[in-house]
Design an enzyme around this catalytic site. Structure first.
Site, PDB file in Angstrom:
ATOM      1  N   LYS A  29      -0.222  47.644  83.554  1.00  0.00           N
ATOM      2  CA  LYS A  29       0.393  48.308  82.401  1.00  0.00           C
ATOM      3  C   LYS A  29      -0.109  49.751  82.304  1.00  0.00           C
ATOM      4  O   LYS A  29      -1.074  50.119  82.992  1.00  0.00           O
ATOM      5  CB  LYS A  29       0.064  47.531  81.122  1.00  0.00           C
ATOM      6  CG  LYS A  29      -1.411  47.398  80.835  1.00  0.00           C
ATOM      7  CD  LYS A  29      -1.670  46.442  79.685  1.00  0.00           C
ATOM      8  CE  LYS A  29      -3.161  46.198  79.532  1.00  0.00           C
ATOM      9  NZ  LYS A  29      -3.647  46.134  78.195  1.00  0.00           N
ATOM     10  N   TYR A 256     -12.314  79.710  74.028  1.00  0.00           N
ATOM     11  CA  TYR A 256     -11.992  79.786  72.592  1.00  0.00           C
ATOM     12  C   TYR A 256     -13.235  79.543  71.745  1.00  0.00           C
ATOM     13  O   TYR A 256     -14.026  78.640  72.043  1.00  0.00           O
ATOM     14  CB  TYR A 256     -10.947  78.726  72.236  1.00  0.00           C
ATOM     15  CG  TYR A 256      -9.561  78.997  72.763  1.00  0.00           C
ATOM     16  CD1 TYR A 256      -8.845  80.114  72.350  1.00  0.00           C
ATOM     17  CD2 TYR A 256      -8.966  78.121  73.666  1.00  0.00           C
ATOM     18  CE1 TYR A 256      -7.562  80.352  72.829  1.00  0.00           C
ATOM     19  CE2 TYR A 256      -7.686  78.348  74.145  1.00  0.00           C
ATOM     20  CZ  TYR A 256      -6.990  79.470  73.731  1.00  0.00           C
ATOM     21  OH  TYR A 256      -5.736  79.692  74.206  1.00  0.00           O
TER      22      TYR A 256
HETATM   23  C1  LIG Z   1      -3.699  40.401  77.289  1.00  0.00           C
HETATM   24  C2  LIG Z   1      -4.459  41.134  78.343  1.00  0.00           C
HETATM   25  N1  LIG Z   1      -4.877  40.478  79.446  1.00  0.00           N
HETATM   26  C3  LIG Z   1      -5.561  41.093  80.416  1.00  0.00           C
HETATM   27  C4  LIG Z   1      -5.891  42.429  80.329  1.00  0.00           C
HETATM   28  C5  LIG Z   1      -6.691  43.071  81.419  1.00  0.00           C
HETATM   29  O1  LIG Z   1      -7.953  43.417  80.924  1.00  0.00           O
HETATM   30  P1  LIG Z   1      -9.017  44.185  81.823  1.00  0.00           P
HETATM   31  O2  LIG Z   1      -8.430  45.515  82.107  1.00  0.00           O
HETATM   32  O3  LIG Z   1     -10.214  44.261  80.955  1.00  0.00           O
HETATM   33  O4  LIG Z   1      -9.203  43.376  83.043  1.00  0.00           O
HETATM   34  C6  LIG Z   1      -5.483  43.159  79.204  1.00  0.00           C
HETATM   35  C7  LIG Z   1      -5.820  44.561  79.082  1.00  0.00           C
HETATM   36  O5  LIG Z   1      -6.179  45.101  78.087  1.00  0.00           O
HETATM   37  C8  LIG Z   1      -4.746  42.478  78.181  1.00  0.00           C
HETATM   38  O6  LIG Z   1      -4.330  43.140  77.092  1.00  0.00           O
END
Ligand SMILES: Cc1ncc(COP(=O)(O)O)c(C=O)c1O
Length: 364
Positions: A29, A256
């Site tokens: 994601k 700045y």
């Molecule tokens: C529901 C869910 N599962 C798995 C993960 C993966 O987590 P990580 O990046 O800590 O392995 C996430 C990431 O935030 C998540 O929201």
């Protein structure tokens, strides 16, 4: 620079940890935590991942173009339109409410296909999911009775897996395991999953049928220390170069607000990178940059497009010299974890924060 080979090798390390009994689902994601979703997904699949997970329907839609057959799970909450997008993309979706079950069923009928749903228990994260185990099993029975739905999974998410001496993860696990078994009886063959990267590395009891690893596949440490402790290699490097080198007399200021002034005569390097690229302004006077394999302090306030570094009273650094803000140069390295600590944040946010203006050059 993204090292796709590192993502592949990190997935091998994780797959070895979980063994043959559990699948590795690569969480890609947010554009693969800033690394590039399709590139990261392809590398993860080469390294032994067999599934992909994202948060949004649009992410699944894009990945489906690259990976026609790979199972993709959309983990997030979806509007009706987004749910349609996810189902058209043949993605699995998360489910925890009866009204949404009916919507899944109705859309599946419209599309002439079964919707694959993963029933989510909120075992303590306090975000998405059904809190009441008996209501979740009831929902599972309703799914099982509907031939437009397939119970593809039952799952939960840990709140404190990265806090190694915390007991809450064990409590979540103890609450989830019997519910997972009950749902598995109702939907035989469904995939039970709970572990993120930290839980995967911390406790084999959390592996079940599949682990969902994000941060670790990119070689970032879920425990916020040093990824090499777990045999992981950072895949991301943030590079720039020294565009100009200028003589500063004592008292001269850079940037700045004149937040830094040369204490004595010195040389200052100007690098064409800034908060518009994701180098957060909070790093002003609060980070190092590598040039020629040496650390130099970032001085002055970070601008949108430029930063300045103090090269010291004598320097051999010349315009054009490569610079590294995150990554390795010679025997020195700056970890995303170090940058995160300076910003009082986590490596996730550092990686996701590198903006789209930065070209993702991929090394295979
Ligand atoms: C529901 C869910 N599962 C798995 C993960 C993966 O987590 P990580 O990046 O800590 O392995 C996430 C990431 O935030 C998540 O929201």
């Amino acid at each position: 620079m993204i090292d796709a080979g590192a993502v592949e090798r990190n997935c091998r390390v994780l797959k070895e940890r979980v063994g043959e009994g559990a699948e590795l689902c690569a969480v890609v994601k947010a554009n693969g935590y800033g690394h590039g979703a399709a590139v990261s997904a392809a590398a993860a699949l080469r390294g032994g991942a067999s599934r992909l997970a994202v948060a949004a329907a649009s992410e699944a839609e894009e990945l489906r173009l690259h990976f026609p057959e790979t199972p993709i799970l959309v983990m997030g909450a979806l509007t009706e339109d987004e749910l349609r997008t996810a189902l058209v993309a043949r993605a699995d979706v998360a489910l925890w409410r009866d009204g949404y079950r009916q919507l899944c069923s109705q859309l599946a009928a419209e599309l002439g296909r079964r919707a694959r749903v993963h029933l989510k228990l909120d075992s303590g994260m306090g975000r998405l999911g059904e809190r009441d185990p008996s209501r979740l099993t009831e929902l599972a029975r309703a799914c099982a009775a509907d031939d437009r739905l397939e119970i593809a999974g039952v799952w939960t998410h840990f709140a404190t897996a990265d806090e190694e001496d915390d007991a809450f993860m064990g409590a979540q696990l103890a609450d989830f395991a019997p519910v997972a078994e009950a749902v598995r009886e109702i939907g035989p063959g469904c995939t039970v999953h709970a572990a993120n990267s930290a839980a995967t590395l911390r406790d084999p009891a959390a592996h079940f049928d599949m682990v969902r690893c994000g941060i670790a596949i990119y070689g970032l440490d879920p425990f916020h220390r040093d990824p090499t402790e777990h045999g992981l290699e950072a895949a991301l490097e943030l590079r720039s170069y020294v565009a100009d080198v200028k003589r500063f007399e004592a008292g001269a200021s850079a940037g700045y607000g004149r937040t830094w002034r040369a204490e004595g005569d010195t040389w200052v390097g100007v690098l064409p990178v800034g908060y518009g690229d994701g180098v957060r302004r909070g790093l002003s006077n609060n980070a190092d940059v590598l040039v020629g394999g040496r650390r130099y302090p970032l001085v002055g306030t970070i601008s949108m497009d430029n930063i300045t570094i103090d090269l010291g009273p004598e320097t051999d650094v010349e315009p054009g010299a490569p610079a590294v803000l995150i990554g390795r140069q010679g025997s020195e390295r700056i970890l995303a974890e170090e940058v995160a600590a300076s910003l009082a944040t986590i490596n996730y946010e550092v990686a996701c924060g590198i903006s789209s203006r930065v070209p993702r050059e991929v090394r295979e």
